[in-house]
Design an enzyme around this catalytic site. Structure first.
Site, PDB file in Angstrom:
ATOM      1  N   LYS A 247      80.174 -33.939 -65.206  1.00 21.29           N
ATOM      2  CA  LYS A 247      81.350 -33.921 -66.082  1.00 21.29           C
ATOM      3  C   LYS A 247      81.258 -34.985 -67.165  1.00 21.29           C
ATOM      4  O   LYS A 247      81.737 -34.801 -68.269  1.00 21.29           O
ATOM      5  CB  LYS A 247      82.606 -34.185 -65.256  1.00 21.29           C
ATOM      6  CG  LYS A 247      83.110 -32.950 -64.599  1.00 21.29           C
ATOM      7  CD  LYS A 247      84.526 -33.139 -64.139  1.00 21.29           C
ATOM      8  CE  LYS A 247      84.984 -31.850 -63.481  1.00 21.29           C
ATOM      9  NZ  LYS A 247      86.030 -32.035 -62.550  1.00 21.29           N
ATOM     10  N   ARG A 248      80.662 -36.088 -66.800  1.00 26.69           N
ATOM     11  CA  ARG A 248      80.503 -37.210 -67.718  1.00 26.69           C
ATOM     12  C   ARG A 248      79.806 -36.773 -69.020  1.00 26.69           C
ATOM     13  O   ARG A 248      80.019 -37.322 -70.079  1.00 26.69           O
ATOM     14  CB  ARG A 248      79.640 -38.249 -67.008  1.00 26.69           C
ATOM     15  CG  ARG A 248      79.788 -39.657 -67.434  1.00 26.69           C
ATOM     16  CD  ARG A 248      79.248 -40.568 -66.320  1.00 26.69           C
ATOM     17  NE  ARG A 248      78.167 -39.970 -65.544  1.00 26.69           N
ATOM     18  CZ  ARG A 248      76.885 -40.038 -65.868  1.00 26.69           C
ATOM     19  NH1 ARG A 248      76.508 -40.664 -66.958  1.00 26.69           N
ATOM     20  NH2 ARG A 248      75.963 -39.462 -65.109  1.00 26.69           N
TER      21      ARG A 248
END
Ligand code: GLU
Length: 477
Positions: A247-248
């Site tokens: 997600k980062r």
């Protein structure tokens, strides 16, 4: 043999871009070969699989246009079939009951490690000619193990990675049914791929280690080598820092890209190029992808996810898309914001004049709102700067000219606005900016002539009248 490919997600989360790319490659391979593409939901991990995740995967596939040719197959609906195949393998002597306890197996592994060998089950309960097995203990429910070949090599003829050879001595006898009778993952996959007639197994290369085991089970089930599926293991997608995508890195469920204003055709275009290329061509329509994609030319190395490039690809698709379709998509985004499109304004025309002005559909929707919602307030700074009494006088003149125009075309509007500027010996900005503030509430819009043309005469005049009334009054104050 007609091509059948599948996408087999485990519904433990959203459809992320790695999965979407695998699905896309499988879909493309089926479509370009006139074959079939099927979906299998690998939901046997009941603790981690959720109906919401199944729905998210189905929604993501629909949004991307990766249509399957049959209703999805759910593994949880196939337990009877797995049981029957396990029994068949037992009956044929290709699998056997193993009564070793978990502690015993751990001890075998430990012993192998101590000898510097790969930790493995030692075959204690594997029947072989002339061998007498111990009496099964009454209190240990057995697992079922697959009798893997003891010698020789298993070769994966991988369409992307080339041949990968694994010695069978590296593979111990895999558990195919747990002591409670439930079948295990690698076994179910093979039964499904066999029953669904899959000819090409296209999946992430995190599955390469499973493949030799699966090939051996396949061989035990279908005698005919020509019936074995082809394999293509697709390399991973990494973030810019070389780490597995998370997600980062902006790698979220595909529907989040939709929320961010990415077009489905742009996302699949971006994904097809992430690991495959045709010369230096970057922009592909769906038809062009089906035509030119080749599984064999997928690159061997990992690919890197680049959100800026995705935005660029998106913008290119926005620019090139037929106005009607773009307008339809814009209407969806606007409707989700609660914007009513009941009036006269043609949303396709709005999309058409905004297509050059943003990289996402969200930006387009931001700019499109003014066409459907009259401003209720005017930007204070802009009023101060552009709506002094002298400007409002020009605005009133524009209003009269616009009201008198015989036809409401960009050309006629252009002439009217320029006419007022010239007649008053004023710069165009002095005339155009107050119009923008009047119709949009802010001093920004696409070119004023096309903006007003799309907005329509009635709405334009009504908005100017209201601005003259409101702003005049505030000037008096
Ligand atoms: N269910 C597996 C996954 O989501 C894919 C298995 C396969 O394609 O064989 O990673």
């Amino acid at each position: 043999m007609s091509v059948v490919t599948r996408f087999a997600p485990s519904p433990t989360g959203y459809l992320h871009i790695g999965g979407a790319r695998t699905a896309l490659y499988s879909w493309l391979h089926a479509r370009q070969n006139g074959g079939r593409f099927v979906l299998r939901i690998e939901d046997t991990d009941r603790e981690r699989s959720t109906p919401e995740a199944v729905q998210a995967i189905l929604d993501g596939m629909t949004w991307l246009g990766l249509d399957a040719d049959e209703a999805p197959v759910y593994q949880t609906e196939r337990f009877d079939r797995y049981k029957a195949v396990i029994q068949q393998l037992l009956d044929e002597g290709k699998a056997y009951h193993c009564y070793s306890t978990a502690e015993e197996v751990e001890a075998m592994r430990e012993a192998a490690r101590a000898k510097g060998e790969k930790p493995r089950y030692d075959g204690s309960w594997r029947p072989s000619p002339g061998r007498t097995l111990p009496e099964p203990p009454a209190d240990v429910p057995p697992v079922v193990r697959f009798a893997n070949p003891l010698e020789g090599d298993t070769v994966i003829h991988d369409l992307i990675k080339g041949d990968i050879t694994i010695s069978n001595t590296e593979l111990d006898d895999l558990i195919i049914a747990r002591s409670d009778g439930t079948p295990t993952y690698n076994f179910c996959v093979v039964v499904d791929d066999m029953d669904m007639g899959i000819t090409h197994i296209i999946r992430g290369d995190d599955h390469v280690n499973n493949t030799p085991r699966q090939i051996n089970i396949f061989r035990a089930l279908v005698g005919d080598e020509s019936q074995l599926p082809h394999y293509a293991h697709v390399p991973m997608i990494l973030g810019a820092d070389g780490k597995r995508l998370s997600k980062r890195h902006g790698a979220v469920g595909v529907m989040t890209f939709r929320e961010q204003g990415i077009l489905p055709e742009a996302l699949i275009n971006y994904l097809v190029r992430l690991g495959w290329s045709q010369g230096d061509k970057e922009i592909f329509s769906r038809e062009e992808m089906v035509e030119s994609f080749r599984l064999e030319s997928v690159q061997k190395g990992a690919a890197t996810f680049d959100p800026d490039k995705l935005l660029w690809v998106n913008q290119e698709h926005i620019k090139a898309m037929p106005a009607e379709r773009l307008g339809g998509l814009l209407a969806d985004y606007l409707a989700e914001r609660g914007v009513s499109m009941a009036g006269e304004v043609d949303v396709a025309a709005v999309a058409d004049i905004l297509r050059e002005r943003g990289a996402t559909m969200v930006e387009m929707a931001d700019k499109a709102e003014m066409f459907f919602v009259a401003p209720t307030e005017y930007d204070a700074k802009a009023v101060k700067k552009f709506c002094r009494p002298v400007n409002l006088e020009l605005l009133a003149q524009v209003r009269d000219r616009l009201a008198a125009l015989p036809d409401w075309s960009p050309q006629a509007i252009h002439e009217a606005v320029h006419g007022v500027a010239e007649a008053n010996d004023a710069g165009l900005g002095k005339v155009a900016q107050p119009i923008r503030v009047a119709v949009a509430g802010v001093p920004v819009s696409p070119p004023i002539d096309t903006t007003l043309a799309v907005l329509g005469r009635d709405a334009t005049l009504a908005r100017i009248d209201r601005a003259l009334e409101k702003l005049d009054r505030s000037a008096d104050n």
